[in-house]
Design an enzyme around this catalytic site. Sequence first.
Site, mmCIF file in Angstrom:
data_model
loop_
_atom_site.group_PDB
_atom_site.id
_atom_site.type_symbol
_atom_site.label_atom_id
_atom_site.label_comp_id
_atom_site.label_asym_id
_atom_site.label_seq_id
_atom_site.Cartn_x
_atom_site.Cartn_y
_atom_site.Cartn_z
ATOM 1 N N HIS A 193 5.204 -5.158 8.991
ATOM 2 C CA HIS A 193 4.994 -6.541 9.407
ATOM 3 C C HIS A 193 5.196 -7.509 8.239
ATOM 4 O O HIS A 193 4.252 -8.111 7.720
ATOM 5 C CB HIS A 193 3.582 -6.713 9.998
ATOM 6 C CG HIS A 193 3.495 -6.311 11.424
ATOM 7 N ND1 HIS A 193 2.329 -5.914 12.035
ATOM 8 C CD2 HIS A 193 4.441 -6.244 12.388
ATOM 9 C CE1 HIS A 193 2.559 -5.622 13.303
ATOM 10 N NE2 HIS A 193 3.838 -5.809 13.544
ATOM 11 N N SER A 225 0.847 -9.712 10.601
ATOM 12 C CA SER A 225 0.278 -8.552 9.901
ATOM 13 C C SER A 225 -1.232 -8.506 10.122
ATOM 14 O O SER A 225 -1.961 -9.388 9.670
ATOM 15 C CB SER A 225 0.585 -8.640 8.399
ATOM 16 O OG SER A 225 -0.220 -7.743 7.670
ATOM 17 N N CYS A 233 -8.578 2.748 6.432
ATOM 18 C CA CYS A 233 -8.012 3.376 5.239
ATOM 19 C C CYS A 233 -8.637 2.792 3.979
ATOM 20 O O CYS A 233 -9.128 1.665 3.954
ATOM 21 C CB CYS A 233 -6.488 3.244 5.219
ATOM 22 S SG CYS A 233 -5.860 1.693 4.586
ATOM 23 N N SER A 286 1.787 -5.205 3.262
ATOM 24 C CA SER A 286 3.246 -5.195 3.414
ATOM 25 C C SER A 286 3.915 -6.359 2.674
ATOM 26 O O SER A 286 5.073 -6.676 2.920
ATOM 27 C CB SER A 286 3.617 -5.238 4.905
ATOM 28 O OG SER A 286 2.989 -6.321 5.551
ATOM 29 N N GLU A 307 0.072 -0.239 16.079
ATOM 30 C CA GLU A 307 -0.696 0.956 15.702
ATOM 31 C C GLU A 307 -1.618 1.365 16.844
ATOM 32 O O GLU A 307 -1.715 2.549 17.185
ATOM 33 C CB GLU A 307 -1.521 0.703 14.444
ATOM 34 C CG GLU A 307 -2.367 1.918 14.053
ATOM 35 C CD GLU A 307 -3.320 1.662 12.903
ATOM 36 O OE1 GLU A 307 -4.391 2.304 12.859
ATOM 37 O OE2 GLU A 307 -3.003 0.829 12.024
ATOM 38 N N CYS A 317 0.856 -1.180 0.000
ATOM 39 C CA CYS A 317 0.000 0.000 0.000
ATOM 40 C C CYS A 317 0.898 1.238 0.000
ATOM 41 O O CYS A 317 2.117 1.150 0.121
ATOM 42 C CB CYS A 317 -0.915 0.020 1.228
ATOM 43 S SG CYS A 317 -0.034 0.271 2.792
ATOM 44 N N ASN A 375 -3.538 -6.531 8.832
ATOM 45 C CA ASN A 375 -4.375 -6.411 7.630
ATOM 46 C C ASN A 375 -4.411 -7.705 6.837
ATOM 47 O O ASN A 375 -5.427 -8.039 6.221
ATOM 48 C CB ASN A 375 -3.922 -5.216 6.770
ATOM 49 C CG ASN A 375 -2.692 -5.500 5.948
ATOM 50 O OD1 ASN A 375 -2.769 -6.007 4.843
ATOM 51 N ND2 ASN A 375 -1.530 -5.167 6.488
ATOM 52 N N CYS A 405 2.543 5.986 8.686
ATOM 53 C CA CYS A 405 1.605 6.090 7.566
ATOM 54 C C CYS A 405 0.735 7.340 7.748
ATOM 55 O O CYS A 405 0.211 7.582 8.839
ATOM 56 C CB CYS A 405 0.721 4.843 7.517
ATOM 57 S SG CYS A 405 -0.623 4.956 6.317
ATOM 58 N N HIS A 422 -1.575 -4.655 18.905
ATOM 59 C CA HIS A 422 -0.992 -4.185 17.647
ATOM 60 C C HIS A 422 -0.273 -2.852 17.880
ATOM 61 O O HIS A 422 -0.780 -1.995 18.595
ATOM 62 C CB HIS A 422 -2.087 -4.012 16.596
ATOM 63 C CG HIS A 422 -1.565 -3.842 15.207
ATOM 64 N ND1 HIS A 422 -1.068 -2.644 14.740
ATOM 65 C CD2 HIS A 422 -1.452 -4.723 14.171
ATOM 66 C CE1 HIS A 422 -0.672 -2.794 13.493
ATOM 67 N NE2 HIS A 422 -0.897 -4.043 13.111
#
Length: 280
Positions: free
Chosen positions: A41, A217, A189, A261, A125, A12, A219, A95, A123
């Site tokens: 990740h 990861s 996002c 990623s 984030e 991304c 996502n 990001c 996580h």
Amino acid sequence: MNIRVAKTAGFCMGVRRAVDLALETVEKHGGTARSFGPLIHNSQVLEFLKERGVRVLDDIPKKGSGAVIIRAHGVPPQTRERLSRAGFNIVDATCPRVIKVQTIIETHAARGHAAIIAGDRDHPEVSGLLGYSDGQGHVIDSLESVKSLPVFEKAIIVAQTTQNIEFYDQIKKWAAGRRPHYKIFDTICHSTARRQNEVRDMARRADIFVVVGGKNSGNTRRLAEVARESGKPARHIETEAELDPSAVEGRRNVCVTAGASTPDWIIERVVKKIESPGRG
């Protein structure tokens, strides 16, 4: 066998930006640089970066020097301040989508709002987002967990940028009916939304999904989750070496998707393994 690769598979914008910044930083600082925690990740990309001079800094020393790259997931502001006080030159690879959520939380925390964050508590984030909440942050990972929170006089609801869209829709619907005075922000996002929606669309023709990306990861795990929710089997692998040929044997339509990623070279190797399972 028909093999269909998702158009949204792979890096991304935020990950590509972080990797580019890391490589630029190495070039500017004599061939070495450090990221505070893993930059992204994906183990294979981290190894690629390590070979080019990017090392991982896990702890903050009392004194430091040189460049330290803030990971794509972001860090709490307190961590950033400690890195600066230690003497590091900070390069921010957070990001931009994550920065947007950080700003929303920080702005509303200053006004006395509690922050309800739909995400994975462990996580990085989410850990970073909590740091902007001035001690008023609450992480939820289910509808039950948000129902169990006290009723706040003022609160906002945000999501980890890689959260499951359908889960967050449930949270928003519940809050609109039961906590109409809460402010709700759409912070998943666009890249995450497009990936998940493409998986749902592909599911109509898929016999099996192969989801490629880091096991840690968020996502990528979410993509595998969405694929399974569609009623189709899904195999989450990091590299082609983990793909059991028998998993796709006899399948007419194999759909491949990948996390934000996951680099193109790994996706290509997985596709080749599916095409010629006897090789490698």
